[in-house]
Design a protein around this motif. Structure first.
Motif, mmCIF file in Angstrom:
data_model
loop_
_atom_site.group_PDB
_atom_site.id
_atom_site.type_symbol
_atom_site.label_atom_id
_atom_site.label_comp_id
_atom_site.label_asym_id
_atom_site.label_seq_id
_atom_site.Cartn_x
_atom_site.Cartn_y
_atom_site.Cartn_z
ATOM 1 N N ILE A 1 0.831 -1.194 0.000
ATOM 2 C CA ILE A 1 0.000 0.000 0.000
ATOM 3 C C ILE A 1 0.873 1.254 0.000
ATOM 4 O O ILE A 1 0.589 2.231 -0.701
ATOM 5 N N ASP A 2 1.937 1.229 0.787
ATOM 6 C CA ASP A 2 2.823 2.405 0.847
ATOM 7 C C ASP A 2 3.439 2.696 -0.513
ATOM 8 O O ASP A 2 3.501 3.858 -0.941
ATOM 9 N N ASN B 1 0.702 4.155 -2.806
ATOM 10 C CA ASN B 1 0.373 5.544 -2.477
ATOM 11 C C ASN B 1 1.491 6.493 -2.893
ATOM 12 O O ASN B 1 1.236 7.604 -3.389
ATOM 13 N N GLU B 2 2.723 6.058 -2.712
ATOM 14 C CA GLU B 2 3.862 6.879 -3.131
ATOM 15 C C GLU B 2 3.855 7.066 -4.651
ATOM 16 O O GLU B 2 4.089 8.172 -5.154
ATOM 17 N N GLY C 1 1.209 6.936 -6.580
ATOM 18 C CA GLY C 1 0.087 7.813 -6.884
ATOM 19 C C GLY C 1 0.441 9.284 -6.701
ATOM 20 O O GLY C 1 0.074 10.142 -7.519
ATOM 21 N N ASP C 2 1.185 9.584 -5.638
ATOM 22 C CA ASP C 2 1.595 10.967 -5.402
ATOM 23 C C ASP C 2 2.507 11.474 -6.520
ATOM 24 O O ASP C 2 2.447 12.658 -6.897
ATOM 25 N N THR D 1 0.407 -2.750 -7.880
ATOM 26 C CA THR D 1 0.774 -1.433 -7.357
ATOM 27 C C THR D 1 0.319 -0.340 -8.315
ATOM 28 O O THR D 1 -0.230 0.693 -7.911
ATOM 29 N N TYR E 1 -3.630 0.101 -8.438
ATOM 30 C CA TYR E 1 -4.150 0.821 -7.270
ATOM 31 C C TYR E 1 -3.870 2.316 -7.394
ATOM 32 O O TYR E 1 -4.760 3.151 -7.176
ATOM 33 N N ALA E 2 -2.627 2.674 -7.766
ATOM 34 C CA ALA E 2 -2.256 4.089 -7.878
ATOM 35 C C ALA E 2 -3.046 4.771 -8.988
ATOM 36 O O ALA E 2 -3.506 5.910 -8.831
ATOM 37 N N ARG F 1 -6.639 5.370 -7.908
ATOM 38 C CA ARG F 1 -6.729 6.421 -6.888
ATOM 39 C C ARG F 1 -6.859 7.802 -7.524
ATOM 40 O O ARG F 1 -7.579 8.670 -7.009
ATOM 41 N N TYR F 2 -6.204 8.000 -8.670
ATOM 42 C CA TYR F 2 -6.238 9.314 -9.313
ATOM 43 C C TYR F 2 -6.965 9.303 -10.650
ATOM 44 O O TYR F 2 -6.860 10.245 -11.429
ATOM 45 N N HIS G 1 0.087 -4.687 3.648
ATOM 46 C CA HIS G 1 -0.009 -3.541 4.541
ATOM 47 C C HIS G 1 0.473 -3.978 5.916
ATOM 48 O O HIS G 1 0.918 -5.129 6.085
#
Length: 355
Positions: A72-73, A76-77, A79-80, A101, A104-105, A108-109, A134
């Motif tokens: 998950i980390d 999310n990284e 995605g940012d 990965t 998911y990213a 998210r966006y 996670h």
């Protein structure tokens, strides 16, 4: 007026062939996903440099990101980083962890995602779920299905045989998942989606009956198509029902009780075989046993490094991993003593079918 048709979400493009990575830019342009190659390319640490070298000539405007581990980390990284500028699409190139990965990213966006598989270890290459680690373990998250799915057989052929073997186990386990779903429909009147069952079962049947080996392009193509159909089947019905039954419950239990035992595909293959035996479907049991054995997959707990007692413990615990799912395990509700007896009978049946 009755509803005469329904809309089914599927990828815009599916290609299984050699050289797909090298021609990635042309494919994205032809499918009107990205005319100028203005995409984000996400690769794993393994074959990342080679992948980038191959696709760079046709994706001159692409930004390349490397991700490590399916967490998950990490998602999310990523995605940012993706939201720092607009992209036509994000392209995940690699194995299951890299693709999950990326899925998911991208979800998210709200960025279209292209899945480019370099291994065939599971149906995540085309599924609407992402399996990510996670702090509390591993979770399954709903994501958008990829807008395109591409499998490059050059990379699959050069990858570890064990990954391909795992994909076989994951694909043929759909036969048990569909049988469990039909059981839940009969016993509990659970709604069942015939189209999802048809897609999942058709791919698995084709693989089960294919005479080739993992070194043959024809067999690898059939495996890729079976995994893709399994992923699309889940998208069609909005759940993992056509691809996850008692077999996956057993695998989740093994992961929980004896982490690191085997790959997901190896474990669900063995779980599907045992569940099929519990269902007393001996014809299907023989087909599955011969298929798994022929391709070097586990057919006995010992093949995974588990004792019979450990396997009994895992099967007894399995229903706790998915309390909402009704399978042959919940239906029979066998005690540990009953499972020990059935496991001895299972071993006898294996000797009869495999010698």
């Amino acid at each position: 007026m009755p509803l005469l048709a329904r809309t089914v979400t599927t990828p815009l493009a599916i290609e299984v062939r050699r050289g797909a990575v090298a021609n990635l830019g042309d494919l994205l342009a032809d499918r009107r996903i990205s005319a100028g190659g203005d995409v984000a390319v996400v690769v794993g640490p393994g074959q990342g440099e080679k992948v980038v070298e191959l696709c760079r000539p046709t994706l001159g405007s692409a930004d390349v990101f490397t991700v490590t581990g399916g967490t998950i980390d990490a998602a999310n990284e990523l995605g940012d980083r993706l939201r720092r500028r607009p992209y036509d699409a994000v392209v995940g190139i690699g194995g299951g962890k890299t693709i999950d990965t990326t899925k998911y990213a991208a979800t998210r966006y709200g960025i279209p995602m292209v899945s480019v598989a370099t291994s065939l270890a599971n149906d995540g290459i085309a599924s609407p779920t992402a399996s990510l680690d996670h702090e509390g373990g591993k979770g399954s998250y709903g994501v958008h299905i990829p807008i395109a799915v591409i499998v490059d057989l050059d990379f699959v052929e050069n990858g570890p045989d064990r990954q391909t073997q795992a994909g076989i186990g994951d694909a043929v386990s759909n036969l048990n998942a569909c049988a469990d779903w039909e059981l839940a429909h009969q016993v509990r009147d659970e709604p069942i989606d015939g189209l999802a069952v048809t897609l999942a079962r058709t791919g698995a049947e084709a693989l089960l009956n294919h005479p080739g080996k993992i070194t043959d392009d024809g067999f690898l193509t059939t495996l890729a198509e079976a995994l893709i159909l399994g992923g699309i089947a889940s998208s069609v019905c909005g759940s993992t029902r056509p691809a996850s039954g008692g077999d996956h419950e057993i695998s989740h239990a093994i992961d929980r009780l004896y982490p690191g035992t085997g790959s997901h595909g190896e474990q669900v293959g063995l779980g599907a075989l045992f569940c099929t035996f519990l269902r007393d479907d001996l014809e299907r049991f023989g087909q599955l046993a011969r298929c798994l054995h022929r391709h070097g997959l586990s057919t006995r707990p010992g093949d995974l490094g588990l004792t019979d007692e450990q396997f009994v413990e895992a099967v007894a615990f399995a229903p706790n991993t998915r309390p909402d799912r009704y399978t042959i395990l919940e239906h029979l509700a066998l005690s540990a003593d009953d499972l020990r007896t059935r496991l001895r009978d299972y071993d006898d049946a294996l000797r009869e079918h495999l010698g």
